[in-house]
Design a protein around this motif. Structure first.
Motif, PDB file in Angstrom:
ATOM      1  N   UNK A   1      43.997  40.839 -17.135  1.00  0.00           N
ATOM      2  CA  UNK A   1      43.901  41.238 -15.727  1.00  0.00           C
ATOM      3  C   UNK A   1      43.238  40.166 -14.882  1.00  0.00           C
ATOM      4  N   UNK A   2      42.183  39.551 -15.385  1.00  0.00           N
ATOM      5  CA  UNK A   2      41.445  38.568 -14.594  1.00  0.00           C
ATOM      6  C   UNK A   2      42.325  37.370 -14.251  1.00  0.00           C
ATOM      7  N   UNK A   3      43.071  36.859 -15.218  1.00  0.00           N
ATOM      8  CA  UNK A   3      43.946  35.715 -14.956  1.00  0.00           C
ATOM      9  C   UNK A   3      45.010  36.075 -13.925  1.00  0.00           C
ATOM     10  N   UNK A   4      45.500  37.294 -13.995  1.00  0.00           N
ATOM     11  CA  UNK A   4      46.512  37.773 -13.039  1.00  0.00           C
ATOM     12  C   UNK A   4      45.931  37.812 -11.623  1.00  0.00           C
ATOM     13  N   UNK A   5      44.762  38.399 -11.476  1.00  0.00           N
ATOM     14  CA  UNK A   5      44.136  38.500 -10.153  1.00  0.00           C
ATOM     15  C   UNK A   5      43.810  37.110  -9.607  1.00  0.00           C
ATOM     16  N   UNK A   6      43.281  36.227 -10.437  1.00  0.00           N
ATOM     17  CA  UNK A   6      42.932  34.879  -9.998  1.00  0.00           C
ATOM     18  C   UNK A   6      44.176  34.111  -9.547  1.00  0.00           C
ATOM     19  N   UNK A   7      45.280  34.287 -10.253  1.00  0.00           N
ATOM     20  CA  UNK A   7      46.529  33.605  -9.871  1.00  0.00           C
ATOM     21  C   UNK A   7      47.001  34.053  -8.496  1.00  0.00           C
ATOM     22  N   UNK A   8      46.915  35.348  -8.221  1.00  0.00           N
ATOM     23  CA  UNK A   8      47.344  35.855  -6.923  1.00  0.00           C
ATOM     24  C   UNK A   8      46.388  35.375  -5.825  1.00  0.00           C
ATOM     25  N   UNK A   9      45.087  35.298  -6.122  1.00  0.00           N
ATOM     26  CA  UNK A   9      44.124  34.766  -5.144  1.00  0.00           C
ATOM     27  C   UNK A   9      44.458  33.321  -4.791  1.00  0.00           C
ATOM     28  N   UNK A  10      44.856  32.540  -5.782  1.00  0.00           N
ATOM     29  CA  UNK A  10      45.227  31.146  -5.526  1.00  0.00           C
ATOM     30  C   UNK A  10      46.519  31.065  -4.706  1.00  0.00           C
ATOM     31  N   UNK A  11      47.434  31.987  -4.920  1.00  0.00           N
ATOM     32  CA  UNK A  11      48.635  32.034  -4.074  1.00  0.00           C
ATOM     33  C   UNK A  11      48.253  32.321  -2.620  1.00  0.00           C
ATOM     34  N   UNK A  12      47.281  33.200  -2.440  1.00  0.00           N
ATOM     35  CA  UNK A  12      46.814  33.504  -1.081  1.00  0.00           C
ATOM     36  C   UNK A  12      46.211  32.269  -0.431  1.00  0.00           C
ATOM     37  N   UNK A  13      45.430  31.512  -1.184  1.00  0.00           N
ATOM     38  CA  UNK A  13      44.849  30.278  -0.644  1.00  0.00           C
ATOM     39  C   UNK A  13      45.941  29.265  -0.296  1.00  0.00           C
ATOM     40  N   UNK A  14      46.992  29.214  -1.123  1.00  0.00           N
ATOM     41  CA  UNK A  14      48.112  28.314  -0.825  1.00  0.00           C
ATOM     42  C   UNK A  14      48.793  28.715   0.481  1.00  0.00           C
ATOM     43  N   UNK A  15      48.910  30.003   0.745  1.00  0.00           N
ATOM     44  CA  UNK A  15      49.501  30.464   2.000  1.00  0.00           C
ATOM     45  C   UNK A  15      48.635  30.042   3.193  1.00  0.00           C
ATOM     46  N   UNK A  16      47.322  30.099   3.013  1.00  0.00           N
ATOM     47  CA  UNK A  16      46.426  29.657   4.083  1.00  0.00           C
ATOM     48  C   UNK A  16      46.561  28.156   4.331  1.00  0.00           C
ATOM     49  N   UNK A  17      46.765  27.385   3.260  1.00  0.00           N
ATOM     50  CA  UNK A  17      46.975  25.938   3.435  1.00  0.00           C
ATOM     51  C   UNK A  17      48.250  25.672   4.230  1.00  0.00           C
ATOM     52  N   UNK A  18      49.301  26.426   3.946  1.00  0.00           N
ATOM     53  CA  UNK A  18      50.557  26.268   4.687  1.00  0.00           C
ATOM     54  C   UNK A  18      50.340  26.563   6.173  1.00  0.00           C
ATOM     55  N   UNK A  19      49.565  27.600   6.483  1.00  0.00           N
ATOM     56  CA  UNK A  19      49.271  27.924   7.876  1.00  0.00           C
ATOM     57  C   UNK A  19      48.507  26.782   8.546  1.00  0.00           C
ATOM     58  N   UNK A  20      47.597  26.191   7.797  1.00  0.00           N
ATOM     59  CA  UNK A  20      46.799  25.105   8.354  1.00  0.00           C
ATOM     60  C   UNK A  20      47.681  23.889   8.655  1.00  0.00           C
TER      61      UNK A  20
END
Length: 429
Positions: free
Chosen positions: A198-217
């Protein structure tokens, strides 16, 4: 013994073992196995701060209006679709819920399995709840916010006994523009729903969210670049256009630099910046026009004051012949600068990794953080090894009880000699 792996095959036995470990730790007796380091360190913080392990203490919920205000002002709102797509479909089937909290540990969004949501209500895990570690004990939101890294908390690893029927896995979400923690995403559920992956799954999705923020930037810089082009075309001399966080959109008359260190509070007028000296700042839509004054900069001793007296408001103040400025520090940057201040001869990347993480191999992380530090300290820091320059007069302002400056013990330096200061304790570097 890896308790999380054991829990994957025998939840009941793992819960029993962890209950014995917790009871032994709280009573000062020898435990059958040691708690995981991240859990043991959290328990130590709870004991120091006086959290009652046998009493479920909750602070007041935020009002509906305040929750809405925080939602509308939070950068997290831009990545909710990513979090929902990556977590909710599986969470609902697996009898989990997804919780998104801000950097203060306040629950802003909560979705998932309806029966599990009702169970979460019984724990006070509701929208608007304060889930900081020093309020409700070790958990997958507050402990993540303190450590700044993904954490899974299973059964009796929760410090407060009433949470021992629960399991949670949380990961931090950072703003890619400045590395600042903006929130935590957590997947939680009853004890029997726990899985080691579960932890690896949640961390992977959090990193996807950060990648989306980078795209916005990146898109925002492209828009600012279109505004900057005609402005810079009319300017002679050195100038650049940066966004509100100092990221460069365009330059003229000087080499391109990815980011310019701006003061914590920026306003129009003449300012002194570490990278350029005296500059004029003029507001643009979405950023700042920065023009270098191209005047000789006075050289000489520069005073650096590292203020660590208030845990959530640590800061750096720099003053010298070229001007003065102040910057609020992240917990990690405060820790690194403290180490350099007490080790004036310098620290290698491996030494800093050992000091901060207990692992000298984590040099890549240290170098990345030190690169960010040098963006605003500029020529005041040398490297190979990392150290303050000889012209920097460094002072540290410490709290009355400096033993617990950071979430984990920081090795003392042989040349660290604390002494009384005008406000709090101080130590000259």
């Amino acid at each position: 013994m890896d308790v999380t792996q054991l829990a994957g095959v025998d939840t009941t036995r793992a819960a029993r073992v962890l209950d014995e470990v917790r009871s032994a730790a709280l009573s000062g007796q020898r435990a059958p196995v040691a708690p995981r380091p991240v859990i043991g360190q959290s328990w130590e913080r709870m004991l120091r701060s006086g959290v009652d392990p046998d009493r479920d203490v909750r602070s007041g919920l935020l009002s509906r209006e305040e929750v809405q205000r925080r939602r509308e002002s939070s950068t997290l709102r831009h990545v909710l679709p990513v979090l929902r797509e990556g977590l909710l479909s599986v969470a609902d089937v697996a009898h989990h819920i997804m919780v998104v909290a801000d950097e203060e540990g306040r629950v802003l969004w909560r979705e998932g399995s309806t029966p599990v949501l009702r169970k979460a209500d019984g724990l006070g895990f509701e929208v608007g709840a304060d889930w900081r570690e020093d309020v409700v004990g070790t958990n997958g939101v507050g402990t993540v916010a303190v450590t700044g890294r993904p954490v899974q908390v299973f059964a009796a690893e929760h410090f407060v006994r009433s949470h021992a029927t629960w399991t949670c896995a949380g990961a931090p979400i950072r703003d890619p523009r400045d590395g600042r923690l903006i929130g935590v995403v957590d997947v939680s559920g009853p004890l029997e729903t726990m899985h080691p992956a579960t932890l690896a799954w949640v961390d992977s999705v959090a990193k996807l969210a950060e990648a989306r923020l980078r795209e916005r930037h990146v898109r925002s810089l492209e828009r600012l670049r279109a505004v900057a082009a005609p402005v810079l075309a009319r300017i002679d001399g050195r100038a650049l256009v940066v966004d509100r966080h100092g990221w460069t959109a365009a330059v003229t008359g000087m080499p391109y630099t990815g980011r310019l260190a701006l003061p914590a509070s920026v306003s129009a007028g003449m300012r002194w910046l570490p990278a350029l000296g005296r500059c004029s700042l003029e507001p643009l839509a979405g950023g700042w026009l920065v023009r270098a004054a191209d005047e000789p900069v006075a050289r000489g001793a520069t005073r650096v004051v590292l203020d660590l007296r208030v845990p959530r408001r640590r800061s750096l103040a720099v003053s010298g012949g070229a001007g003065s400025w102040t910057r609020e520090l992240s917990p990690r940057h405060a820790e690194l600068l403290y180490l350099l201040a007490v080790h004036r001869a310098g620290r290698s990347a491996a030494a800093l990794a050992r000091d901060v993480f207990g692992d000298p191999a984590r040099t890549v992380t240290v170098r990345a953080e030190m690169s960010r530090v040098r963006r605003y300290l500029g020529t005041l820091l040398d490297h190979r090894p990392y150290r303050f320059t000889e012209t920097a007069e460094v002072e540290i302002l410490l709290p009355d009880d400096p033993r617990h400056l950071f979430p984990h013990p920081v090795p003392p330096a042989p040349d660290h000699r604390p002494g009384p200061g005008p406000a709090g304790r101080s130590a000259d570097g």
